[in-house]
Design a protein around this motif. Structure first.
Motif, PDB file in Angstrom:
ATOM      1  N   LEU A 253      50.754  31.083  46.136  1.00  0.00           N
ATOM      2  CA  LEU A 253      49.937  31.603  45.445  1.00  0.00           C
ATOM      3  C   LEU A 253      49.006  32.626  46.280  1.00  0.00           C
ATOM      4  O   LEU A 253      48.255  32.302  47.042  1.00  0.00           O
ATOM      5  CB  LEU A 253      48.914  30.769  44.871  1.00  0.00           C
ATOM      6  CG  LEU A 253      47.961  31.071  43.836  1.00  0.00           C
ATOM      7  CD1 LEU A 253      48.400  31.696  42.497  1.00  0.00           C
ATOM      8  CD2 LEU A 253      46.997  29.774  43.694  1.00  0.00           C
ATOM      9  N   VAL A 254      48.756  33.961  45.925  1.00  0.00           N
ATOM     10  CA  VAL A 254      47.920  35.030  46.610  1.00  0.00           C
ATOM     11  C   VAL A 254      46.843  35.626  45.830  1.00  0.00           C
ATOM     12  O   VAL A 254      45.933  36.129  46.330  1.00  0.00           O
ATOM     13  CB  VAL A 254      48.925  36.248  47.170  1.00  0.00           C
ATOM     14  CG1 VAL A 254      49.835  35.630  48.243  1.00  0.00           C
ATOM     15  CG2 VAL A 254      49.379  36.641  46.075  1.00  0.00           C
ATOM     16  N   ARG A 255      46.780  35.341  44.653  1.00  0.00           N
ATOM     17  CA  ARG A 255      45.625  35.817  43.635  1.00  0.00           C
ATOM     18  C   ARG A 255      45.673  35.313  42.524  1.00  0.00           C
ATOM     19  O   ARG A 255      46.660  34.972  41.689  1.00  0.00           O
ATOM     20  CB  ARG A 255      45.820  37.410  43.507  1.00  0.00           C
ATOM     21  CG  ARG A 255      44.542  38.141  42.627  1.00  0.00           C
ATOM     22  CD  ARG A 255      44.653  39.481  42.809  1.00  0.00           C
ATOM     23  NE  ARG A 255      43.331  39.939  42.188  1.00  0.00           N
ATOM     24  CZ  ARG A 255      42.186  40.191  42.626  1.00  0.00           C
ATOM     25  NH1 ARG A 255      42.249  39.965  44.045  1.00  0.00           N
ATOM     26  NH2 ARG A 255      40.975  40.681  42.040  1.00  0.00           N
ATOM     27  N   VAL A 256      44.436  35.037  41.828  1.00  0.00           N
ATOM     28  CA  VAL A 256      44.207  34.135  40.488  1.00  0.00           C
ATOM     29  C   VAL A 256      43.038  35.166  40.018  1.00  0.00           C
ATOM     30  O   VAL A 256      42.052  35.368  40.490  1.00  0.00           O
ATOM     31  CB  VAL A 256      43.740  32.784  40.672  1.00  0.00           C
ATOM     32  CG1 VAL A 256      43.249  32.257  39.372  1.00  0.00           C
ATOM     33  CG2 VAL A 256      44.715  32.063  41.298  1.00  0.00           C
ATOM     34  N   ASP A 257      43.031  35.453  38.621  1.00  0.00           N
ATOM     35  CA  ASP A 257      42.239  36.082  38.106  1.00  0.00           C
ATOM     36  C   ASP A 257      42.007  35.248  36.565  1.00  0.00           C
ATOM     37  O   ASP A 257      43.036  35.572  35.636  1.00  0.00           O
ATOM     38  CB  ASP A 257      42.460  37.604  37.698  1.00  0.00           C
ATOM     39  CG  ASP A 257      42.015  38.452  38.917  1.00  0.00           C
ATOM     40  OD1 ASP A 257      41.165  38.523  39.142  1.00  0.00           O
ATOM     41  OD2 ASP A 257      43.196  38.886  39.519  1.00  0.00           O
ATOM     42  N   LEU A 258      41.274  34.698  36.331  1.00  0.00           N
ATOM     43  CA  LEU A 258      41.152  33.664  35.025  1.00  0.00           C
ATOM     44  C   LEU A 258      40.075  33.728  34.243  1.00  0.00           C
ATOM     45  O   LEU A 258      38.863  34.001  34.810  1.00  0.00           O
ATOM     46  CB  LEU A 258      41.610  32.257  35.385  1.00  0.00           C
ATOM     47  CG  LEU A 258      42.876  31.925  36.174  1.00  0.00           C
ATOM     48  CD1 LEU A 258      42.789  30.270  36.454  1.00  0.00           C
ATOM     49  CD2 LEU A 258      44.040  32.317  35.093  1.00  0.00           C
ATOM     50  N   GLU A 259      39.835  33.614  32.953  1.00  0.00           N
ATOM     51  CA  GLU A 259      38.788  33.462  32.060  1.00  0.00           C
ATOM     52  C   GLU A 259      39.170  32.139  31.217  1.00  0.00           C
ATOM     53  O   GLU A 259      40.206  31.977  30.903  1.00  0.00           O
ATOM     54  CB  GLU A 259      38.659  34.639  31.080  1.00  0.00           C
ATOM     55  CG  GLU A 259      38.459  35.972  31.845  1.00  0.00           C
ATOM     56  CD  GLU A 259      38.276  37.096  30.729  1.00  0.00           C
ATOM     57  OE1 GLU A 259      38.229  36.842  29.687  1.00  0.00           O
ATOM     58  OE2 GLU A 259      37.708  38.323  31.442  1.00  0.00           O
ATOM     59  N   PHE A 260      37.796  31.471  31.121  1.00  0.00           N
ATOM     60  CA  PHE A 260      37.720  30.351  30.264  1.00  0.00           C
ATOM     61  C   PHE A 260      36.980  30.409  28.973  1.00  0.00           C
ATOM     62  O   PHE A 260      35.852  30.934  29.188  1.00  0.00           O
ATOM     63  CB  PHE A 260      37.217  29.151  31.185  1.00  0.00           C
ATOM     64  CG  PHE A 260      38.078  28.930  32.146  1.00  0.00           C
ATOM     65  CD1 PHE A 260      39.022  27.673  32.392  1.00  0.00           C
ATOM     66  CD2 PHE A 260      38.053  29.538  33.688  1.00  0.00           C
ATOM     67  CE1 PHE A 260      39.791  27.714  33.285  1.00  0.00           C
ATOM     68  CE2 PHE A 260      38.767  29.389  34.591  1.00  0.00           C
ATOM     69  CZ  PHE A 260      39.732  28.518  34.495  1.00  0.00           C
TER      70      PHE A 260
END
Length: 308
Positions: A253-260
């Motif tokens: 895993l190298v990047r995470v962009d999340l919205e909740f």
């Protein structure tokens, strides 16, 4: 490789569990902390090499998703110890970004624990907070993380949760998840850490909820914790990456962009839907968690095969 000086912090023993909203000392990773400036703080964190969740990786690496939990615990310490927020104040993350800047910093070295320093900056508004900072391993910036969220007055939180539950009938249209898929398919060794079931439709994986899990449910929740949703999205993304040709046992895993969005209920079946784009050696996976036809969380995860 980016390096910067480290503050003098101790890794000798974890802080008391209550200081990071945990029950078990095994789930406490902050060992020391200090204030660097009006809104800047540094915290030492350590995860043992044999932690049941965070060291359960098929590849010979520490789990970079641990950085998210390290920052969560860091923020709990900072808001209570330095910012005057009352203990027990409910909070929720709304946006989260993680970028692994030095993958080699997460290589496992025998039985050595992962030791790091979280340097974080916090700004607060009226009931909101923003936090961003670096995760340093041996003075190397291994990852950066930022998130934004809200702090709730206790009574407001209860009213919000009552309202959300009243508008969403328990159960939903989809059947509860079957048992988890083979751990090897999501880069795990321990079946208990697998949180998705076999696909019920192309690129759609039911979320498996085990409320006795010692890490995801180390305290009482009236909703599914963000850590469980993130892991479900990561495991679903791994399945998507495998279909795109990346080897699961070597994918990082190298990047995470999340919205909740709204809180995910514990008694309504949830599924992860994924779609994959990318180039050879790297894939970007769009992923969302749906519950009763409502998207409760989603975003993009980027994975790569470092040695590809």
């Amino acid at each position: 490789m980016t390096t910067e000086p480290l503050p003098a912090l101790s890794f000798d023993r974890p802080v008391p569990p209550a200081q990071v909203n945990r029950r078990s000392a095994r789930e406490v990773f902050v060992t020391d902390h200090t204030r660097l400036g009006p809104d800047e703080f540094a915290l030492a964190v350590l995860v043992p090499h044999d932690h049941p969740l965070w060291s359960d990786q098929a590849a010979g690496r520490h789990d970079p998703a641990f950085v998210i939990e390290a920052f969560r615990q860091a923020f709990v310490v900072v808001r209570h110890e330095y910012l005057g927020v009352a203990k027990g104040t409910p909070s929720a993350v709304q946006r989260l970004t993680l970028a692994v800047t030095e993958p080699d910093a997460f290589r496992a070295e025998g039985t050595e624990p992962l030791r790091g320093v979280v340097k974080v900056r916090v700004s607060r508004g009226s009931g909101t907070f923003d936090m961003d900072g670096d995760f340093l391993v041996r003075a190397t910036r291994a990852a950066t993380l930022s998130f934004a969220g809200v702090l709730f007055p206790t009574e407001s939180y209860r009213e919000l949760r009552d309202y959300q539950r009243s508008r969403r009938a328990a159960g939903g249209a989809e059947a509860p998840a079957a048992g988890p898929i083979d751990p090897a398919l999501v880069g795990r060794r321990d079946r208990r850490n697998v949180v998705i079931a076999p696909a019920v439709a192309p690129h759609r994986y039911p979320v498996v909820v085990d409320r006795s899990h010692p890490s995801f449910f180390d305290r009482a929740y009236d909703h599914l914790p963000a850590s469980l949703l993130i892991e479900a999205m990561r495991q679903s993304a791994l399945r998507g990456a495998a279909e795109a040709g990346l080897p699961t046992d070597a994918t990082a895993l190298v990047r995470v962009d999340l919205e909740f969005g709204i809180f995910a209920e514990t008694d309504v079946p949830a599924t992860c839907a994924v779609s994959v784009t990318g180039r050879p050696g790297t894939v970007a996976v769009s992923v969302g968690v749906d519950q009763a036809d409502v998207r409760v969380a989603g975003g993009t995860l980027e994975l790569t095969a470092p040695d590809a």
